[in-house]
Design a protein around this motif. Structure first.
Motif, PDB file in Angstrom:
ATOM      1  N   ALA A 134     -29.873  21.708 -21.753  1.00  0.00           N
ATOM      2  CA  ALA A 134     -28.816  21.632 -22.769  1.00  0.00           C
ATOM      3  C   ALA A 134     -27.491  22.217 -22.295  1.00  0.00           C
ATOM      4  N   ALA A 135     -27.551  23.272 -21.480  1.00  0.00           N
ATOM      5  CA  ALA A 135     -26.329  24.021 -21.163  1.00  0.00           C
ATOM      6  C   ALA A 135     -25.812  23.827 -19.754  1.00  0.00           C
ATOM      7  N   ILE A 136     -26.713  23.673 -18.791  1.00  0.00           N
ATOM      8  CA  ILE A 136     -26.304  23.652 -17.387  1.00  0.00           C
ATOM      9  C   ILE A 136     -26.167  22.230 -16.846  1.00  0.00           C
ATOM     10  N   GLU A 137     -27.121  21.370 -17.157  1.00  0.00           N
ATOM     11  CA  GLU A 137     -27.074  20.007 -16.609  1.00  0.00           C
ATOM     12  C   GLU A 137     -25.771  19.267 -16.949  1.00  0.00           C
ATOM     13  N   PRO A 138     -25.256  19.356 -18.191  1.00  0.00           N
ATOM     14  CA  PRO A 138     -24.006  18.634 -18.482  1.00  0.00           C
ATOM     15  C   PRO A 138     -22.822  19.118 -17.647  1.00  0.00           C
ATOM     16  N   ALA A 139     -22.877  20.369 -17.165  1.00  0.00           N
ATOM     17  CA  ALA A 139     -21.769  20.926 -16.381  1.00  0.00           C
ATOM     18  C   ALA A 139     -22.047  20.892 -14.878  1.00  0.00           C
ATOM     19  N   TRP A 140     -23.193  20.346 -14.463  1.00  0.00           N
ATOM     20  CA  TRP A 140     -23.628  20.522 -13.079  1.00  0.00           C
ATOM     21  C   TRP A 140     -22.694  19.862 -12.064  1.00  0.00           C
ATOM     22  N   ASN A 141     -22.147  18.685 -12.380  1.00  0.00           N
ATOM     23  CA  ASN A 141     -21.217  18.056 -11.435  1.00  0.00           C
ATOM     24  C   ASN A 141     -19.987  18.931 -11.213  1.00  0.00           C
ATOM     25  N   ASP A 142     -19.531  19.558 -12.264  1.00  0.00           N
ATOM     26  CA  ASP A 142     -18.391  20.461 -12.142  1.00  0.00           C
ATOM     27  C   ASP A 142     -18.772  21.698 -11.324  1.00  0.00           C
ATOM     28  N   VAL A 143     -19.975  22.216 -11.564  1.00  0.00           N
ATOM     29  CA  VAL A 143     -20.475  23.358 -10.786  1.00  0.00           C
ATOM     30  C   VAL A 143     -20.517  23.006  -9.298  1.00  0.00           C
ATOM     31  N   LEU A 144     -21.035  21.821  -8.978  1.00  0.00           N
ATOM     32  CA  LEU A 144     -21.128  21.386  -7.591  1.00  0.00           C
ATOM     33  C   LEU A 144     -19.753  21.258  -6.943  1.00  0.00           C
ATOM     34  N   ALA A 145     -18.801  20.659  -7.676  1.00  0.00           N
ATOM     35  CA  ALA A 145     -17.460  20.469  -7.122  1.00  0.00           C
ATOM     36  C   ALA A 145     -16.797  21.812  -6.826  1.00  0.00           C
ATOM     37  N   CYS A 146     -16.910  22.751  -7.747  1.00  0.00           N
ATOM     38  CA  CYS A 146     -16.318  24.074  -7.544  1.00  0.00           C
ATOM     39  C   CYS A 146     -17.008  24.814  -6.401  1.00  0.00           C
ATOM     40  N   PHE A 147     -18.321  24.681  -6.335  1.00  0.00           N
ATOM     41  CA  PHE A 147     -19.081  25.322  -5.261  1.00  0.00           C
ATOM     42  C   PHE A 147     -18.650  24.772  -3.907  1.00  0.00           C
ATOM     43  N   ASP A 148     -18.520  23.450  -3.807  1.00  0.00           N
ATOM     44  CA  ASP A 148     -18.126  22.838  -2.542  1.00  0.00           C
ATOM     45  C   ASP A 148     -16.749  23.323  -2.097  1.00  0.00           C
ATOM     46  N   ARG A 149     -15.848  23.425  -3.019  1.00  0.00           N
ATOM     47  CA  ARG A 149     -14.503  23.881  -2.684  1.00  0.00           C
ATOM     48  C   ARG A 149     -14.542  25.334  -2.180  1.00  0.00           C
ATOM     49  N   GLN A 150     -15.301  26.169  -2.872  1.00  0.00           N
ATOM     50  CA  GLN A 150     -15.422  27.569  -2.467  1.00  0.00           C
ATOM     51  C   GLN A 150     -16.056  27.686  -1.082  1.00  0.00           C
TER      52      GLN A 150
END
Length: 315
Positions: A134-150
């Motif tokens: 409910a909370a993490i999967e909908p945001a996961w693409n954004d999490v991945l993009a930010c992680f990759d940039r970092q």
């Protein structure tokens, strides 16, 4: 955190976000109301769809402070982590829940969990999966993009300034004073790495300062905030010369690739289609401005030295 020479040679950065660290730290953000604009928007959406099945998890993760080490077994795959969580030894469950009981009265369910009751462990894994869905999967693409940039930014620092440069640049709340890394922390805590090295885990939901385990039994970890979240759409600030040379859209694509990312990330940030992003990246690659590497079914892009130099001269 006390480092030896061996430890400095064994510092590494996680290759992907850690699902269970993001899950537990997001519960802090959900309950405390802090975080940047993107996290605040996430919180508003999640509160309306928080499943009842997540209830047991909320009893283990308070708004701030300690949560049990056993909630974050190492790994980059949620299913594998949940298998490890379900197999947590009774000794570790009791140790961590006893520490939690210093600040939070245990519920009857938590006492059953401390006895490694199979039903209680099953309820915990269902709670984690329900909340994650409910909370993490909908945001996961954004999490991945930010992680990759970092991670791309940290790779650049490592190449230019070495491991000590990497440690110096983690966060304003962390200070490298060789051979010790000082981290702002709510309680006194000293960690001697003893030659085991350190795994750095950039985290989307970590806020302000770093987090580690109380019992670092294996390779110690330091979860730290991703300092700059990538905007949903890049608003290019390239000068007229760069735009005239490449065209407005291609110049924007070059800027979005600066921090690294997949073709889908480039398309989203630049506000164009996947096919258009792929075509522009191909042209930039053939011009020697971009390096592209295939990872499974995806392609990841980074700027070459020439691409970076062109952006620096854009005005």
């Amino acid at each position: 955190m006390h480092f030896s020479g061996d430890d400095l040679g064994r510092v590494r950065v996680a290759t992907r976000p850690d699902p269970l660290w993001e899950t537990t730290l997001s519960l802090h953000r959900l309950q405390r109301g802090d975080g940047d604009l993107r996290v605040r928007k996430w919180r508003g959406a999640v509160r309306s769809r928080l499943p009842k099945a997540a209830g047991p998890l909320l009893t283990l993760v308070p708004p701030s402070g300690y949560f049990p080490d056993f909630l974050t077994p190492s790994g980059e795959d949620l299913d594998e982590q949940l298998d490890l969580l379900c197999g947590t030894e009774r000794r570790a469950l009791r140790r961590d829940l006893s520490m939690l009981a210093r600040s939070r009265r245990p519920t009857p369910w938590a006492r059953d969990l401390g006895d490694a009751n199979p039903a209680a462990l099953g309820a915990l894994t269902r709670a984690v999966r329900s909340y994650h869905r409910a909370a993490i999967e909908p945001a996961w693409n954004d999490v991945l993009a930010c992680f990759d940039r970092q991670r791309a930014r940290q790779a650049g620092i490592l190449l230019a300034d070495g491991v000590e440069g990497l440690l110096r640049g983690l966060s304003p709340a962390m200070r490298w004073k060789a051979p010790v890394l000082e981290v702002d922390y709510p309680v006194p805590h000293e960690l001697h790495l003893d030659g085991r090295g350190l795994l750095l885990i950039p985290s989307y939901f970590c806020w302000r300062t770093g987090v580690t385990l109380v019992e670092n039994d294996h390779v110690p970890v330091l979860v730290h905030p991703i300092e700059e979240h990538v905007p949903e759409t890049v608003h290019p600030d390239h000068g007229p010369a760069l735009s005239a040379l490449l065209g407005h859209t291609r110049a924007a694509v070059l800027e979005t690739i600066e921090g690294g990312g997949r073709t889908s990330d480039v398309a989203r940030r630049a506000g164009i289609s996947m096919s258009s992003a792929s075509q522009h990246a191909t042209v930039l690659r053939e011009a020697g401005l971009v390096l592209s590497t295939r990872e499974g079914n995806t392609v990841r892009h980074h700027l070459t030295q020439l691409g970076s130099a062109l952006l620096r001269k854009k005005s």
